[in-house]
Design an enzyme around this catalytic site. Structure first.
Site, PDB file in Angstrom:
ATOM      1  CG  ASP A   1     -11.110   2.451   3.913  1.00 15.05           C
ATOM      2  OD1 ASP A   1     -10.608   2.469   5.053  1.00 15.05           O
ATOM      3  OD2 ASP A   1     -10.485   2.769   2.886  1.00 15.05           O
TER       4      ASP A   1
ATOM      5  CG  ASP B   1      -4.230   5.769   1.048  1.00 16.97           C
ATOM      6  OD1 ASP B   1      -5.187   5.023   1.274  1.00 16.97           O
ATOM      7  OD2 ASP B   1      -4.030   6.839   1.657  1.00 16.97           O
TER       8      ASP B   1
ATOM      9  CG  ASP C   1      -2.251   0.456   1.070  1.00 21.17           C
ATOM     10  OD1 ASP C   1      -2.385   1.549   0.484  1.00 21.17           O
ATOM     11  OD2 ASP C   1      -3.202  -0.217   1.507  1.00 21.17           O
TER      12      ASP C   1
HETATM   13  C1  GLC Z   1      -7.695   5.567   2.264  1.00 18.26           C
HETATM   14  C2  GLC Z   1      -7.526   4.346   3.133  1.00 18.26           C
HETATM   15  C3  GLC Z   1      -8.116   4.640   4.472  1.00 18.26           C
HETATM   16  C4  GLC Z   1      -7.353   5.783   5.076  1.00 18.26           C
HETATM   17  C5  GLC Z   1      -7.328   7.003   4.142  1.00 18.26           C
HETATM   18  C6  GLC Z   1      -6.284   7.979   4.555  1.00 18.26           C
HETATM   19  O1  GLC Z   1      -9.013   5.876   2.031  1.00 18.26           O
HETATM   20  O2  GLC Z   1      -8.087   3.228   2.529  1.00 18.26           O
HETATM   21  O3  GLC Z   1      -8.138   3.532   5.323  1.00 18.26           O
HETATM   22  O4  GLC Z   1      -7.920   6.146   6.294  1.00 18.26           O
HETATM   23  O5  GLC Z   1      -7.017   6.639   2.828  1.00 18.26           O
HETATM   24  O6  GLC Z   1      -5.007   7.485   4.263  1.00 18.26           O
END
Ligand code: GLC
Ligand code: CA
Length: 562
Positions: free
Chosen positions: A334, A205, A103
């Site tokens: 999420d 991300d 990620d």
């Molecule tokens: C993305 C991730 C989430 C995180 C956000 C900020 O949406 O999937 O879990 O809180 O980014 O990095």
């Protein structure tokens, strides 16, 4: 080589399995999942038949947002283990034929990253321009909405240099300044570092947010949160950066990339994933997640509207039918659990509807992204009290609702359906006290239903949700029509049935799914309904006569047509 109108690629044929390491398997009793825990479970992963493992962030992090706030891009989070553990995990997965995707969280870092520490220390620090600053003598910065901030604003005042810094997410997640070429170079070097270790790709991300508008212009005062997201995703230099990243890094490896694409639409997604543009391979959207879900995760009557769901999934398929490549998913870390969102997680229908949803997703065109535990039919935990939540998003929003004098009970009720912690409860391995996840105290409560829903109970039961998932994966592997075939939606207005055709050359498959607890009849034009074979079915039989299929509650079947 091509297949239908699509060029064959390994990542189009893959099923991606997502692991939230914090909740997968703890190996040392501290209540937090870790890399050693995943190593101990690689045989389980191999037994599933999945091709790619996506790990949520494993890098050094103070964990304000469970690893989405990185303080060391080249190190492993203390709680998760060491670089030696990572190397061992990577080889163990590679040996079993699985690839590994990490990620990449580079829209923002942690405020504890040395870059930010330097950046905030003085206005003339060489790292000042790694982040977005607004000098306070210029007055209040133009309004920017924050996803997580406990007061709602994406600008945080920092007294040390009398300036505000930008953070689209939490205050502990300052946004990196991609406009600075030096910062971009640091990120590309770091990506090379991981590729040289042998990883196979990145999930990026909130990558659509990296380009900010010059001078942070005022947005109209009535801009809603959703419109803000659209604007964030339309920064003027996004495609320049992605193309540069491709040229500098991605094009050097046989890798896969997938954008987390908030703000993408079927109209603009090709700008990211059209192969001729040399940016990224795939992107995933939120449009189906948002059906019936409003501001701050509040649910309305449209929640679960199947006609809209079909329309959304079909529109995205069509947008990427000839160029680019689609992704399909029900959930991730999420969103709520698959069976709680689109199935029926009551004891009566949980297994049946989990299997139907499995069959549905793995019959769609586009690379499926599967979230750990859905193969067991794990469900939302539905916390009653705010104290049970660990997720900063739910907690900060709750406090905002409280401050505004809003209805906190209604908020909690909605979050039983939409809260992110529903998908983050520990993996249910067996019926022992902490579900085999930890010998200590789990960082987030284990769902009490692990007594019934767990991997050990399902592993050797041929009829289990888990084994249905394994069979469905095998079918998708054997049947290129399910990967590359055309997709045609039938009966778009049917409120309970989701029926579609997949066709490749002279092969035609019909997928029938009943998204309800009622028995239904589905009438299909005669020519379509000459069933030659039943390839998959979550009941023992499938009744049809003269082009009318009788589907039992939550029935799902794939048939070939003559
Ligand atoms: C993305 C991730 C989430 C995180 C956000 C900020 O949406 O999937 O879990 O809180 O980014 O990095
Ligand atoms: Ca641990």
């Amino acid at each position: 080589m091509s297949c239908g109108n699509q060029k064959r690629q390994w990542w189009k044929e893959a099923v991606v399995y997502q692991i939230y390491p914090r909740s997968f398997q703890d190996s040392n009793g501290d209540g937090i999942g870790d890399l050693r825990g995943i190593i101990n479970r690689v045989d389980y992963l191999a037994s599933l038949g999945v091709d790619v493992i996506w790990l949520n962030p494993i890098f050094g992090s103070p964990n304000a947002d469970n690893g989405y706030d990185i303080s060391d891009y080249r190190g492993i989070m203390d709680e998760f283990g060491t670089m030696a553990d990572f190397d061992e995990l990577l080889s163990a997965l590679h040996e079993r034929g699985m690839r590994v995707v990490l990620d990449l969280v580079v829209n923002h870092s942690s405020d504890e990253h040395p870059w930010f520490q330097a950046s905030r220390s003085a206005r003339d620090n060489p790292y000042r321009d790694y982040y977005h600053w607004w000098p306070a003598e210029n007055g209040e910065p133009p309004k920017r909405w924050s996803f997580f901030d406990e007061e709602g604003s994406a600008w945080a005042y920092d007294a040390q240099t009398n300036a505000y810094y930008l953070h689209y997410f939490d205050r502990k997640q300052p946004d990196l300044k991609w406009e600075n070429p030096q910062l971009r170079q640091e990120i590309y070097d770091m990506m090379h570092f991981w590729f040289q270790k042998g990883i196979d790709g990145f999930r990026l991300d909130v990558i659509t947010f990296i380009s900010k508008h010059d001078g942070y212009p005022e947005f109209p005062a009535d801009t809603t949160a959703l419109e803000m997201i659209q604007r964030y995703a339309q920064g003027p230099r996004l495609h320049e950066y992605l193309h540069e990243m491709n040229r500098e890094v991605l094009s050097h490896y046989d890798c896969m990339t997938v954008a987390e694409g908030p703000g993408t639409t079927p109209e603009n997604v090709l700008a990211i994933v059209d192969e001729d543009r040399q940016e990224l391979n795939m992107s995933y959207h939120f449009e189906h997640q948002n059906i019936g879900v409003g501001f701050r995760g509040m649910v309305d009557d449209d929640y679960g509207d199947l006609v809209r769901f079909k329309e959304v999934m079909t529109r995205w398929d069509q947008a990427l039918a000839h160029r680019g490549w689609n992704t399909v998913y029900f959930t991730n870390h999420d969103h709520p659990r698959m069976v709680s969102r689109w199935g029926d997680d009551s004891p009566q229908w949980r297994e049946r509807s989990s299997k139907m949803l499995t069959l549905y997703l793995l019959s769609m065109r586009g690379t499926p992204y599967w979230y750990m535990g859905d193969e067991l039919g794990m469900t939302n935990i539905r916390f009653e009290r705010i104290e049970d939540y660990q997720d900063l998003m739910t907690i900060n929003w709750y406090h905002l609702v409280e401050q505004e004098g809003g209805d906190t009970q209604a908020f909690l009720d909605s979050h039983k359906l939409t809260g992110r912690d529903n998908a983050r409860t520990p993996m249910q391995w067996d019926s022992s006290d902490n579900a085999g996840f930890t010998s200590g105290t789990p960082w987030l409560k284990v769902n009490p239903n692990h007594k019934e829903i767990n991997a050990a109970a399902q592993n050797n039961d041929p009829d289990s949700v888990l084994n249905f998932f394994r069979r469905m994966i095998q079918l998708r592997k054997q049947e290129p029509t399910l990967v590359y075939g055309h997709y045609d939606l039938l009966l778009p207005e049917h409120p309970r049935a989701y029926v579609f055709k997949r066709s490749l050359e002279d092969k035609h498959l019909l997928v029938l799914c009943n998204f309800s607890s009622d028995a239904i009849e589905v009438a299909l034009p005669g020519a379509l309904a000459t069933v030659t074979d039943i390839l998959m079915n979550n009941y023992d039989e499938l009744t049809h006569r003269d082009g009318v299929f009788s589907l039992r509650p939550w029935q799902g079947a794939i048939v070939s047509l003559g």
